[in-house]
Design a protein around this motif. Structure first.
Motif, PDB file in Angstrom:
ATOM      1  N   TYR A   1       9.408   2.365  -5.078  1.00  0.00           N
ATOM      2  CA  TYR A   1      10.004   3.369  -5.340  1.00  0.00           C
ATOM      3  C   TYR A   1       9.521   4.799  -4.610  1.00  0.00           C
ATOM      4  O   TYR A   1       8.422   4.783  -4.386  1.00  0.00           O
ATOM      5  N   ARG A   2      10.372   5.703  -4.817  1.00  0.00           N
ATOM      6  CA  ARG A   2       9.961   6.956  -4.163  1.00  0.00           C
ATOM      7  C   ARG A   2      10.415   8.058  -5.379  1.00  0.00           C
ATOM      8  O   ARG A   2      11.406   8.166  -5.938  1.00  0.00           O
ATOM      9  N   ILE A   3       9.447   9.068  -5.364  1.00  0.00           N
ATOM     10  CA  ILE A   3       9.805  10.216  -6.376  1.00  0.00           C
ATOM     11  C   ILE A   3      10.142  11.558  -5.754  1.00  0.00           C
ATOM     12  O   ILE A   3       9.461  11.782  -4.979  1.00  0.00           O
ATOM     13  N   THR A   4      11.107  12.338  -6.192  1.00  0.00           N
ATOM     14  CA  THR A   4      11.285  13.704  -5.872  1.00  0.00           C
ATOM     15  C   THR A   4      11.244  14.352  -7.006  1.00  0.00           C
ATOM     16  O   THR A   4      12.075  14.091  -7.895  1.00  0.00           O
ATOM     17  N   LYS A   5      10.484  15.421  -7.242  1.00  0.00           N
ATOM     18  CA  LYS A   5      10.370  16.416  -8.292  1.00  0.00           C
ATOM     19  C   LYS A   5      11.218  17.644  -8.167  1.00  0.00           C
ATOM     20  O   LYS A   5      11.307  18.026  -7.032  1.00  0.00           O
ATOM     21  N   ARG A   6      11.820  17.953  -9.378  1.00  0.00           N
ATOM     22  CA  ARG A   6      12.612  18.965  -9.445  1.00  0.00           C
ATOM     23  C   ARG A   6      12.016  19.616 -10.738  1.00  0.00           C
ATOM     24  O   ARG A   6      11.139  19.038 -11.487  1.00  0.00           O
ATOM     25  N   GLN A   7      12.506  20.833 -10.919  1.00  0.00           N
ATOM     26  CA  GLN A   7      11.954  21.629 -12.106  1.00  0.00           C
ATOM     27  C   GLN A   7      11.918  20.841 -13.233  1.00  0.00           C
ATOM     28  O   GLN A   7      10.759  20.920 -13.903  1.00  0.00           O
ATOM     29  N   SER A   8      12.757  20.402 -13.616  1.00  0.00           N
ATOM     30  CA  SER A   8      12.751  19.532 -15.264  1.00  0.00           C
ATOM     31  C   SER A   8      13.187  18.176 -15.023  1.00  0.00           C
ATOM     32  O   SER A   8      13.176  17.340 -16.012  1.00  0.00           O
ATOM     33  N   GLU A   9      13.374  17.613 -13.877  1.00  0.00           N
ATOM     34  CA  GLU A   9      13.647  16.265 -13.488  1.00  0.00           C
ATOM     35  C   GLU A   9      12.877  15.829 -12.583  1.00  0.00           C
ATOM     36  O   GLU A   9      12.192  16.438 -11.632  1.00  0.00           O
TER      37      GLU A   9
ATOM     38  N   ILE B   1       7.671  11.676 -19.818  1.00  0.00           N
ATOM     39  CA  ILE B   1       9.289  11.656 -19.696  1.00  0.00           C
ATOM     40  C   ILE B   1      10.158  11.840 -21.014  1.00  0.00           C
ATOM     41  O   ILE B   1       9.941  10.967 -21.913  1.00  0.00           O
ATOM     42  N   ALA B   2      10.995  12.583 -21.003  1.00  0.00           N
ATOM     43  CA  ALA B   2      11.647  12.677 -22.461  1.00  0.00           C
ATOM     44  C   ALA B   2      12.866  11.667 -22.279  1.00  0.00           C
ATOM     45  O   ALA B   2      13.190  11.386 -23.517  1.00  0.00           O
ATOM     46  N   ALA B   3      13.704  11.790 -21.394  1.00  0.00           N
ATOM     47  CA  ALA B   3      14.654  10.526 -21.219  1.00  0.00           C
ATOM     48  C   ALA B   3      15.023  10.346 -19.904  1.00  0.00           C
ATOM     49  O   ALA B   3      14.559  10.768 -18.856  1.00  0.00           O
TER      50      ALA B   3
ATOM     51  N   ALA C   1      18.535  10.518 -17.400  1.00  0.00           N
ATOM     52  CA  ALA C   1      19.695  11.186 -17.526  1.00  0.00           C
ATOM     53  C   ALA C   1      20.925  10.091 -16.863  1.00  0.00           C
ATOM     54  O   ALA C   1      20.581   9.539 -15.625  1.00  0.00           O
ATOM     55  N   PHE C   2      21.992  10.349 -17.364  1.00  0.00           N
ATOM     56  CA  PHE C   2      23.150   9.269 -16.718  1.00  0.00           C
ATOM     57  C   PHE C   2      23.609   9.844 -15.507  1.00  0.00           C
ATOM     58  O   PHE C   2      24.118   9.197 -14.538  1.00  0.00           O
ATOM     59  N   HIS C   3      23.689  11.194 -15.474  1.00  0.00           N
ATOM     60  CA  HIS C   3      24.179  11.892 -14.379  1.00  0.00           C
ATOM     61  C   HIS C   3      23.459  11.730 -13.088  1.00  0.00           C
ATOM     62  O   HIS C   3      22.157  11.642 -13.081  1.00  0.00           O
ATOM     63  N   LYS C   4      24.209  11.370 -12.049  1.00  0.00           N
ATOM     64  CA  LYS C   4      23.555  10.805 -10.932  1.00  0.00           C
ATOM     65  C   LYS C   4      22.599   9.681 -10.816  1.00  0.00           C
ATOM     66  O   LYS C   4      22.097   9.173  -9.741  1.00  0.00           O
ATOM     67  N   SER C   5      22.614   8.891 -11.884  1.00  0.00           N
ATOM     68  CA  SER C   5      21.987   7.725 -11.781  1.00  0.00           C
ATOM     69  C   SER C   5      22.856   6.641 -11.438  1.00  0.00           C
ATOM     70  O   SER C   5      24.006   6.809 -12.044  1.00  0.00           O
TER      71      SER C   5
ATOM     72  N   ILE D   1      17.135   9.249 -12.806  1.00  0.00           N
ATOM     73  CA  ILE D   1      16.917  10.761 -12.962  1.00  0.00           C
ATOM     74  C   ILE D   1      15.922  10.926 -14.232  1.00  0.00           C
ATOM     75  O   ILE D   1      16.708  10.579 -15.366  1.00  0.00           O
ATOM     76  N   PHE D   2      14.687  11.064 -14.302  1.00  0.00           N
ATOM     77  CA  PHE D   2      13.859  11.427 -15.457  1.00  0.00           C
ATOM     78  C   PHE D   2      13.752  12.760 -15.629  1.00  0.00           C
ATOM     79  O   PHE D   2      13.450  13.514 -14.972  1.00  0.00           O
ATOM     80  N   GLU D   3      14.059  12.981 -17.137  1.00  0.00           N
ATOM     81  CA  GLU D   3      14.012  14.311 -17.826  1.00  0.00           C
ATOM     82  C   GLU D   3      12.478  14.437 -18.117  1.00  0.00           C
ATOM     83  O   GLU D   3      12.115  13.879 -18.912  1.00  0.00           O
ATOM     84  N   VAL D   4      11.923  15.360 -17.606  1.00  0.00           N
ATOM     85  CA  VAL D   4      10.429  15.717 -18.160  1.00  0.00           C
ATOM     86  C   VAL D   4      10.392  17.076 -19.014  1.00  0.00           C
ATOM     87  O   VAL D   4      10.890  17.782 -18.854  1.00  0.00           O
TER      88      VAL D   4
END
Length: 142
Positions: free
Chosen positions: A7-15, A117-119, A121-125, A139-142
């Protein structure tokens, strides 16, 4: 030599956007299951397979199933304190996955949580098959 991750991870502000790959649907679900624990725990190798738990997860379609699968694994961590590292996928179809997962309850002396990881997200998954490879975007919400 470090093992190649599936897998590859891309970090955004809260995701965290995670792209997971697998040669089969079963591989994809197993790799998707490991990803959140590998992100959360500083050294996933410190997790022992002390307890085995059966899991059966359903979804309305493949995308919903993938999100529900990872949500169920996060629930085992958040609700019961399980850290998981082994994932045996017994059956997977478009709307159901049956598996056995293994791990142990968190031990603060041995397990360092580096990123909660809080949750999921269904959007974009989503998940899809391209050629001979299965891919999931989570999309992992952090």
């Amino acid at each position: 030599m470090e093992q190649q991750k599936n897998y590859r991870i891309t970090k955004r502000q809260s995701e965290l956007a995670v792209r997971v790959v697998g040669n089969t649907q079963a591989d994809l679900f197993a790799n998707s299951a490991l990803a959140p624990f590998d992100v959360m725990v500083a050294d996933v190798g410190n997790i022992e397979s002390k307890e085995r738990l059966p899991l059966e997860v359903e979804g309305t379609d493949r995308d919903d199933l993938m999100v529900n699968w990872v949500r169920e694994l996060l629930y085992l961590y958040q609700g019961s304190g399980y850290l998981l590292r082994e994932f045996l996928i017994r059956e997977v179809k478009d709307t159901i996955v049956k598996a056995e997962v293994a791990g142990e309850k968190i031990d603060p002396d041995r397990h360092e949580i580096q990123q909660e990881i809080a949750a999921v997200a269904f959007h974009k998954s989503r998940m899809e098959k391209t050629g001979n490879q299965w891919t999931a975007h989570l999309i992992f919400e952090v």
